[in-house]
Enzyme design. Structure first.
Site, PDB file in Angstrom:
ATOM      1  CB  CYS A  17     -11.715  33.025 -46.676  1.00 19.00           C
ATOM      2  SG  CYS A  17     -10.714  33.016 -48.163  1.00 19.00           S
ATOM      3  CB  CYS A  32      -7.829  36.771 -47.762  1.00 21.22           C
ATOM      4  SG  CYS A  32      -9.325  36.490 -48.727  1.00 21.22           S
ATOM      5  CG  ASP A  75      -7.035  30.291 -13.677  1.00 21.97           C
ATOM      6  OD1 ASP A  75      -5.932  30.596 -13.208  1.00 21.97           O
ATOM      7  OD2 ASP A  75      -8.112  30.776 -13.292  1.00 21.97           O
ATOM      8  CG  ASP A  83     -12.069  32.727 -13.747  1.00 22.88           C
ATOM      9  OD1 ASP A  83     -10.867  32.410 -13.687  1.00 22.88           O
ATOM     10  OD2 ASP A  83     -12.661  33.334 -12.847  1.00 22.88           O
TER      11      ASP A  83
END
Length: 764
Positions: free
Chosen positions: A14, A17, A425, A652
């Site tokens: 997780c 950690c 963009d 994209d």
């Protein structure tokens, strides 16, 4: 002397950690900087070689309970595939073992036919199956114990406490029953322990799949780079690995090949598709002295260039590094349940111990004290807490998928509605990403600008759709001549002109003496007359005609971000054709809706300021960041974030990947590249920007459901824990039985699931 290394980390389960490893290493002498990337399971650490070394760093990591090793290029993929397989198998086995326990313990309650077993045998079967399940999922207990010993409790600590309490209490009850058997089943709760482990195993499997996608992002990026290069050494052409190209080598690139490294052209002329780097849909014309970028595609001519940047110094390698860094630099999102768990676990354990001790000190028998202790732990079992977020996220993600929105993680749902800036963009996102013919202007007389055909209303002489029929015969003739010439051309804009001609059902004429004039345009004879089609230089230097009287019209088109080409015969200018990347139909409505929601909208592009401003004006965007290099896009996002903004980025292309990774929330278009989709937190499968607005709306709704689920998950605990501890026993003589505590726990789980299922009625 400082040194920076990368280590592979295994054993992380997780986000906390990663925080534990960073916390441990920060206390070691000689460590300068640390960054643990949970998604890719990598540790990047900078250290002073005079004070520490790799071996000491690895031992420090292992001290926290995780494993560290120097990364291997060859087995990383196999290791991760093995982890996914292991997690999947653990879930399947745990599920299979849990079903008989559920049937035996709950079957009668839900009306299933009963198996004729005596109580002793039934108890033994449940015990054996539960014990085997716990043995298979023992790692979950180990992680929970480890977190408690480090005094940093997390969700795994809750799972351990709940399942261990249910298991060991049931074991004690079972042993007492076997020693003194009766006809009545003992109060055992093996099914509670087992089903919690099944849910956790499912979560671990899904987490492993998510990590695989994160790692694949970088792998796919690396895979796009060419593996081989043609170089010229000692006058001989030879093929070598792209990694073997050295600075100063002469590299030869033929049509259709990828450019292996960065450099400067010394011979040749060609059109180069740089969309994967710059995002620009129209290929760029390259000549001697121009720069070329590695991993872009040479479209037409043969190029020779001198290698200037190789290996990790190329623009493409820097984009890969930027994506990797941005993915690792994201602050781990702590879900509300994890944050509460930090205080909830020790509080519950403390209450359980305190309640047991109080009853013993007041002279009550040990069974009563144990009853209170176990009841508190069972009613605090985190089953509902573990379901609260994933069930709402699952339903939200399912709703989104039905509407063409792919949501990859809960973080996306938390952030989307909080954002105050949206960055688009340009090419391929706000625009269609491919050139289209936008204007045809006919010059009927050739001595006055006043004789241009009228604009407005007529397709000829103004912007129009390729599907719109042109009525003006002069414009049709200009398009016919231009398309006939371009039919023989390899120019990057030829396709737009030919497509328009096809849509107008125009016959392509035969061209003789065709010639491409490098850097200028094309010319050829049609029906005995010579025609010229290209830029200003072609008309002035080759056709020997003056263009002063149309210069203002050309500039007007160029200011709108269009590429202009002039058509002339041997002695007169006939007209102008303009080509441009056109804006998407949904762009303007999307920007307007976002602005209504008080979101500030930006456009970020590598295009020049003139083209950028033209597109921004059409879409209604006021904030424009133009001429931004791919590796600088993420820096622009960082600048906005540094001002306290929460940023959504939408793109994209490959060049957008660093921006999507750095933003608080990255949204990728499904019509774009795989890399953008892998990097984005949300993927829009429909090429409709209004889906951005829908994603934000769904985010707000799903987060509300998550909070409701967490309330129901804790409501029973808040009410039930004091009762389980025996707070009303002195007044009523009634102590909460662990079976009732388990029922309350189960009911809280049911309420959470039902609340999540109610999301099906929501309409985006």
């Amino acid at each position: 002397m400082n040194k920076k290394i990368n280590l592979s980390i295994s054993g992380m389960h997780c986000a906390s950690c990663a925080a534990n490893i960073e916390h441990e290493l920060k206390g070691h002498d000689g460590i300068k900087s640390i960054n643990v990337n949970f998604a890719s399971e990598k540790l990047t650490v900078e250290f002073d070689e005079n004070k520490t070394d790799i071996g000491k760093i690895i031992k420090a990591v292992e001290k926290t309970g995780y494993q560290a090793s120097e990364p291997s290029e060859h087995d990383d993929g196999h290791k991760h595939h093995a982890k996914i397989t292991q997690a999947k198998n653990q879930f399947i086995i745990a599920l299979i073992l849990s079903l008989p326990i559920f049937y035996l313990s709950m079957g009668k309650m839900i009306g299933l036919p009963q198996i004729p077993l005596n109580a002793s045998l039934e108890t033994l079967i449940q015990f054996i199956l539960a014990t085997v399940t716990i043995a298979i999922c023992l790692k979950i207990w180990i992680m929970g114990i480890r977190s408690l010993l480090r005094l940093r409790p997390d969700m795994y600590s809750l799972f351990f406490v709940g399942t261990a309490a249910a298991y060991f209490y049931s074991l004690v009850q079972a042993i007492n029953f076997w020693l003194k058997p009766t006809d009545m089943m003992p109060a055992i709760y093996f099914e509670s322990a087992v089903f919690i482990l099944v849910f956790i195993s499912l979560g671990s499997y899904l987490e492993a799949l998510t990590k695989g996608r994160a790692n694949d992002t970088i792998k796919k990026l690396i895979g796009l780079a060419p593996n081989e290069a043609n170089i010229i050494r000692d006058g001989k052409e030879m093929k070598v690995s792209a990694r073997q190209v050295k600075i100063g080598d002469i590299v030869l690139v033929k049509p259709g090949e990828k450019i292996p490294v960065d450099g400067t052209i010394i011979e040749g002329y060609s059109s180069v598709d740089e969309k994967m780097i710059t995002g620009e849909g129209i290929p760029t014309e390259k000549k001697i002295g121009d720069k070329v970028i590695g991993a872009t595609i040479n479209k037409t001519g043969v190029l020779k260039f001198k290698a200037e940047k190789v290996g990790s110094d190329t623009v493409f390698a820097q984009i890969i590094k930027t994506v990797d860094d941005a993915m690792g630099s994201k602050a781990p999102i702590q879900l509300l349940a994890d944050k509460v768990a930090l205080y909830f676990v020790p509080t519950v354990i403390g209450i359980a111990i305190l309640s047991g001790c109080v009853w013993l000190l007041t002279g009550q028998p040990l069974p009563l004290a144990m009853n209170a202790f176990v009841a508190v732990l069972i009613i605090a079992c985190p089953c509902a807490l573990g379901l609260a977020t994933p069930t709402a996220v699952m339903m939200g993600a399912g709703l989104a998928a039905q509407n063409g929105i792919l949501i990859k993680n809960a973080k996306s749902l938390e952030i989307a509605h909080k954002a105050n800036i949206v960055v688009f963009d340009k090419t391929g996102t706000l625009t269609k990403g491919e050139p289209a013919l936008t204007d045809i202007i006919s010059v009927k007389e050739f001595n006055s600008l006043d004789n241009f055909s009228a604009r407005g209303g007529s397709a000829c002489g103004g912007q129009f759709s390729n599907n719109e029929k042109i009525s003006d015969q002069n414009c049709l003739f200009i398009l016919q001549i231009a398309a006939s010439l371009e039919k023989l051309s390899e120019h990057s804009l030829a396709e737009a002109i030919i497509n328009c001609a096809n849509n107008q059902d125009i016959n392509i004429l035969k061209v003789e003496n065709f010639l491409a004039v490098v850097g200028y345009g094309i010319k050829g004879k049609i029906n005995g007359l010579e025609y010229y089609f290209g830029n200003r230089n072609l008309i002035i230097n080759e056709a020997k005609l003056k263009i002063d009287f149309i210069e203002s019209e050309i500039k007007k088109l160029e200011e709108n971000g269009k590429t202009v080409m002039i058509l002339s015969s041997q002695n007169k200018i006939m007209g102008i054709i303009a080509v441009a990347d056109t804006i998407k139909e949904s762009a303007m409505d999307t920007v307007r809706e976002l602005q209504k929601r008080k979101l500030e909208v930006y456009m970020l592009t590598g295009d020049n300021a003139t083209t950028a401003q033209a597109i921004a004006l059409q879409s209604g965007i006021k904030n424009v960041l133009a001429e931004v290099l791919p590796k600088e896009k993420s820096n622009k996002i960082i600048t906005l974030q540094a001002e306290g903004n929460i940023v959504i980025a939408i793109g994209d292309g490959i060049n957008d990947a660093p921006m999507l990774a750095q933003a608080d929330l990255g949204i990728a278009l499904g019509s774009g590249t795989d890399i953008a989709m892998e990097t984005g937190d949300i993927v829009l499968m429909k090429d409709n920007l209004m889906m951005v607005v829908k994603a934000i709306n769904l985010s707000s709704y799903t987060l509300k459901k998550i909070k409701q689920n967490l309330f129901w998950a804790f409501a029973y605990n808040i009410i039930g824990i004091p009762i389980a501890a025996g707070i009303i026993y002195p007044l009523t003589g009634w102590l909460l039985n662990p079976s009732i505590a388990a029922a309350a726990m189960a009911f809280s789980s049911v309420s959470v699931i039902l609340n999540a299922l109610s999301m099906k009625r929501y309409r985006i």
